[in-house]
Design a protein around this motif. Structure first.
Motif, short mmCIF file in Angstrom:
data_model
loop_
_atom_site.label_atom_id
_atom_site.label_comp_id
_atom_site.label_asym_id
_atom_site.label_seq_id
_atom_site.Cartn_x
_atom_site.Cartn_y
_atom_site.Cartn_z
N LYS A 196 33.16 52.82 68.29
CA LYS A 196 33.88 52.90 67.01
C LYS A 196 33.01 52.44 65.85
O LYS A 196 33.11 52.93 64.74
CB LYS A 196 35.12 52.01 67.06
N LEU A 197 32.14 51.47 66.14
CA LEU A 197 31.36 50.88 65.04
C LEU A 197 30.20 51.77 64.61
O LEU A 197 29.86 51.83 63.42
CB LEU A 197 30.80 49.52 65.47
N ALA A 198 29.60 52.48 65.58
CA ALA A 198 28.37 53.22 65.28
C ALA A 198 28.48 54.10 64.04
O ALA A 198 27.64 54.01 63.14
CB ALA A 198 27.94 54.02 66.51
N PRO A 199 29.52 54.95 63.92
CA PRO A 199 29.53 55.83 62.75
C PRO A 199 29.84 55.11 61.44
O PRO A 199 29.61 55.68 60.37
CB PRO A 199 30.66 56.83 63.08
N ILE A 200 30.35 53.88 61.51
CA ILE A 200 30.73 53.25 60.23
C ILE A 200 29.79 52.12 59.81
O ILE A 200 30.00 51.48 58.80
CB ILE A 200 32.19 52.71 60.29
N ILE A 201 28.69 51.94 60.58
CA ILE A 201 27.87 50.77 60.31
C ILE A 201 27.10 50.90 58.98
O ILE A 201 26.99 49.93 58.22
CB ILE A 201 26.94 50.44 61.51
N PRO A 214 27.93 52.81 56.20
CA PRO A 214 28.86 52.55 55.10
C PRO A 214 29.28 51.08 55.01
O PRO A 214 29.43 50.54 53.92
CB PRO A 214 30.07 53.43 55.43
N ALA A 215 29.40 50.42 56.18
CA ALA A 215 29.79 49.00 56.15
C ALA A 215 28.70 48.16 55.48
O ALA A 215 28.99 47.23 54.72
CB ALA A 215 30.02 48.49 57.58
N PHE A 216 27.44 48.54 55.73
CA PHE A 216 26.31 47.82 55.12
C PHE A 216 26.34 48.03 53.60
O PHE A 216 26.18 47.09 52.81
CB PHE A 216 25.01 48.32 55.73
N GLN A 217 26.58 49.28 53.21
CA GLN A 217 26.63 49.55 51.77
C GLN A 217 27.80 48.81 51.12
O GLN A 217 27.67 48.26 50.03
CB GLN A 217 26.74 51.06 51.53
N GLU A 218 28.93 48.77 51.82
CA GLU A 218 30.09 48.07 51.27
C GLU A 218 29.79 46.58 51.11
O GLU A 218 30.10 45.96 50.10
CB GLU A 218 31.30 48.26 52.20
N TRP A 219 29.13 46.02 52.15
CA TRP A 219 28.79 44.60 52.08
C TRP A 219 27.85 44.32 50.90
O TRP A 219 28.04 43.37 50.14
CB TRP A 219 28.16 44.14 53.39
N LEU A 220 26.86 45.22 50.74
CA LEU A 220 25.90 45.03 49.65
C LEU A 220 26.56 45.09 48.28
O LEU A 220 26.27 44.29 47.39
CB LEU A 220 24.82 46.11 49.71
N SER A 221 27.45 46.06 48.12
CA SER A 221 27.97 46.24 46.77
C SER A 221 29.19 45.38 46.47
O SER A 221 29.43 45.04 45.33
CB SER A 221 28.27 47.72 46.51
#
Ligand SMILES: Cc1cc2nc3c(=O)[nH]c(=O)nc-3n(C[C@H](O)[C@H](O)[C@H](O)COP(=O)(O)OP(=O)(O)OC[C@H]3O[C@@H](n4cnc5c(N)ncnc54)[C@H](O)[C@@H]3O)c2cc1C
Length: 601
Positions: A353-358, A360-367
């Motif tokens: 489940k995590l692989a495809p969202i990792i 975008p999750a990184f970008q979300e964390w950054l911004s």
């Protein structure tokens, strides 16, 4: 083109990072000044113990302070809360392992417990689990009652308030929290399943509480973590960044201290020997050497300097300066069984489940500093009692939205050091199935281990003898804790998601699931450690049984103190980071007071 795209991505990361007002951390500590021959104070190690001490002592512009750290500074990735276990595989870890033991870690590679500890500017706070917990107030009053004036709750609370800057709205006005300290504390971004844990906690008979308030040590809560806007706050970002430009503070990274140099005639610490850039150097301390190298390396440095059990030093061909039998003794740690709970809903996380969202999750964390990566994984804590007649909680339940089987054995298995056979038999059939983890941590273990030298070579790792789960009382607590988890899974909220314990553990096949024998076997096989190592240079009045005085001076040696987790007289019912920060704030006051009138010293 690929290179260009990569470049664009990195620039993007940096821009987003700067927009958050946080400096990119590579080369924060430039390390480009010549090291002077002498300083007033030399501090060894830059975890919470050393960073606080170096900051507070260098507040006095008349004192010069040298901080020596064996590792390097953190980076953008160490800031990400959810990334923490990854750094166990890097040079940010001293990579120590305990000696094989029959009491615990039976299902690990070679029967050895992995024992990570942080190496870098900021120490273990660079990549630890971020749990910000104190402990019931009387844990500290017990320290004081053991003959250690100044270490009771009153002083420790004063120190906690100096450390903490809480940004959880409902805690800002609490007399037990502060908004003026250096370490930011917040709730982590949380997953949906954490709400279910909290609800089940209430159904189990516990209130939602602030567990760091001494009036409510028992109950459930979201975990408080040391972070700001979803980014980790380390001892370096809290205490060293703001002080690094002081002309009287010199922070030197990549400097491995071998030993304290002691004038044998006067039994006085006069400096340290260290290695940097492959050359051996010496720095002198006009006032004091302060060891803050952590629970493993502080006793190691003491012994290499001739301070420790005389017979052990003799066996290592080290000439004793001071016979101190307690150096390296009284090692304590928190352990728990790693319990896997299967569920029927889709609320947990798996690698698939995590692989495809990792990304975008990184970008979300950054911004935004939010999202999955801003989660410290252990997102709910419950402080409970296995026996209602106990006056304080004895178990901390830690809830994680993933289990050991969530990642196909790729990563967490290796982090814990679980052997191939054990993993395959115990978990392969539930790989990537919906599940979560509960660890019932025993807050007050009685078993004790020890640290010894492996050889007189300062580069050799120490010998770590755990002995945990040796005491029958600790085993009983762990068995009772697992039965308590069984009862917890009977709550309405848990039943609604079909929660049930995974019953299979390699090596425990001969025991019926749910019996005392099974639960004893399970904790001895898949033993989860929390790396709260402490007490190997403990405070006390009696030099036969302790290493430093309540003023943190090494018994029988002048000009030498210890300020880190090793000085705890007894393991507290808390994760040990915030306690170490508070110890160091207290220690800085003590050192300043002792030097306030040099003639009296
Ligand atoms: C994986 C892990 C997860 C953890 N999670 C949590 C948590 O979630 N919450 C919590 O409260 N606690 C946690 N802890 C424990 C907590 O991080 C420690 O209790 C705390 O950092 C202890 O601080 P310290 O100053 O004693 O030592 P450390 O933080 O270990 O710092 C010691 C420093 O000294 C340096 N050093 C050592 N030897 C030498 C030498 N010879 N020369 C120069 N420098 C040297 C080291 O490189 C290190 O930087 C965790 C620990 C680990 C290992």
């Amino acid at each position: 083109q690929e290179e260009e795209e990569g470049r664009f991505f990195i620039d993007d990361i940096l821009r987003a990072y700067f927009r958050q007002g946080l400096p990119y951390r590579e080369d924060q500590f430039l390390d480009n000044l010549p090291i002077a021959e002498s300083y007033d104070f030399i501090v060894v190690g830059s975890g919470p113990g050393g960073s606080v001490t170096a900051n507070r002592l260098s507040e006095n512009p008349n004192w010069t302070v040298l901080l020596l750290e064996a590792g390097i500074e953190g980076n953008i990735y160490t800031d990400i809360p959810a990334m923490n276990p990854i750094f166990a595989f890097t040079n940010y870890n001293w990579q120590y392992k305990a000696e094989p033991q029959s009491f615990m870690c039976r299902g690990m590679f070679d029967g050895r417990c992995q024992w990570p500890s942080g190496k870098g500017v900021g120490g273990t706070t660079l990549w630890n689990g971020l749990f910000w917990t104190r402990c019931p107030a009387d844990d500290f009053d017990e320290w004081e009652a053991m003959g250690n004036p100044g270490w009771g709750y009153k002083n420790m609370l004063r120190a906690f308030l100096k450390v903490e800057n809480v940004s959880i709205p409902e805690l800002k006005d609490s007399p037990y929290h502060s908004t003026t300290g250096k370490v930011n504390v917040q709730y982590p971004w949380h997953t949906k399943i954490s709400n279910i844990f909290l609800k089940a906690g209430q159904e189990f008979g516990y209130n939602l509480v602030d567990y760091n308030d001494p009036r409510t040590p028992t109950g459930f809560s979201r975990t408080q973590i040391n972070a700001l806007n979803g980014r980790r706050i380390t001892a370096a970002s809290a205490y060293l960044l703001s002080a690094r430009d002081r002309p009287n503070l010199h922070i030197v990274k990549n400097a491995h201290v071998n030993k304290v140099i002691i004038d044998r005639r006067t039994k006085t610490a006069i400096g340290v020997e260290f290695e940097k850039n492959a050359s051996r150097r010496i720095a002198r301390a006009a006032k004091e050497v302060i060891l803050s190298a952590g629970t493993f390396n502080t006793p190691k440095i003491l012994m290499l300097s001739g301070i420790g059990p005389a017979d052990h030093l003799r066996s290592m061909n080290i000439q004793a300066v001071q016979d101190l039998p307690a150096v390296g003794q009284h090692l304590q740690e928190h352990v728990a069984p790693l319990m896997t709970v299967m569920i029927n809903t889709t609320d947990s996380f798996t690698v698939r489940k995590l692989a495809p969202i990792i990304v975008p999750a990184f970008q979300e964390w950054l911004s935004t500093g939010k999202g999955l990566l801003a989660n410290n994984v252990g997102e709910v804590l419950g402080y409970v009692k296995t026996d209602p007649s106990l006056i304080k909680p004895n178990i901390e339940l830690i809830f994680t939205p993933v289990s050991i089987a969530s990642d196909d054995g790729i990563f967490l298995r290796k982090y814990f050091g679980i052997s191939d056979d054990t993993y395959k038999y115990s978990y392969s059939e539930i790989n990537q199935k919906e599940s979560f983890g509960i660890c019932p941590l025993g807050m007050y273990p009685q078993s004790k281990g020890e640290i010894r030298l492996r050889s007189p070579n300062p580069m050799d790792p120490p010998v770590i003898i755990t002995n945990f789960l040796k005491e029958p009382a600790d085993v009983k607590t762990m068995v009772d804790a697992q039965k308590l988890v069984q009862r917890f899974l009977e709550t309405e909220s848990m039943k609604r998601i079909g929660a049930r314990l995974h019953p299979k553990i390699h090596g425990c096949e001969q025991f019926q699931f749910g019996t005392d024998e099974f639960f004893e076997c399970s904790v001895r096989t898949i033993t989860m450690q929390f790396h709260h190592q402490c007490c190997t240079a403990r405070i006390g009045q009696d030099p036969r049984d302790s290493v430093v005085t309540p003023r943190l001076r090494v018994h029988g040696v002048n000009g030498l103190r210890v300020v880190d987790a090793s000085v705890m007289p007894k393991i507290p019912g808390a994760h040990t980071m915030s306690v170490t920060y508070a110890i160091a704030e207290n220690a800085a006051d003590i050192i300043k007071e002792d030097w306030s009138n040099e003639l009296l010293y």
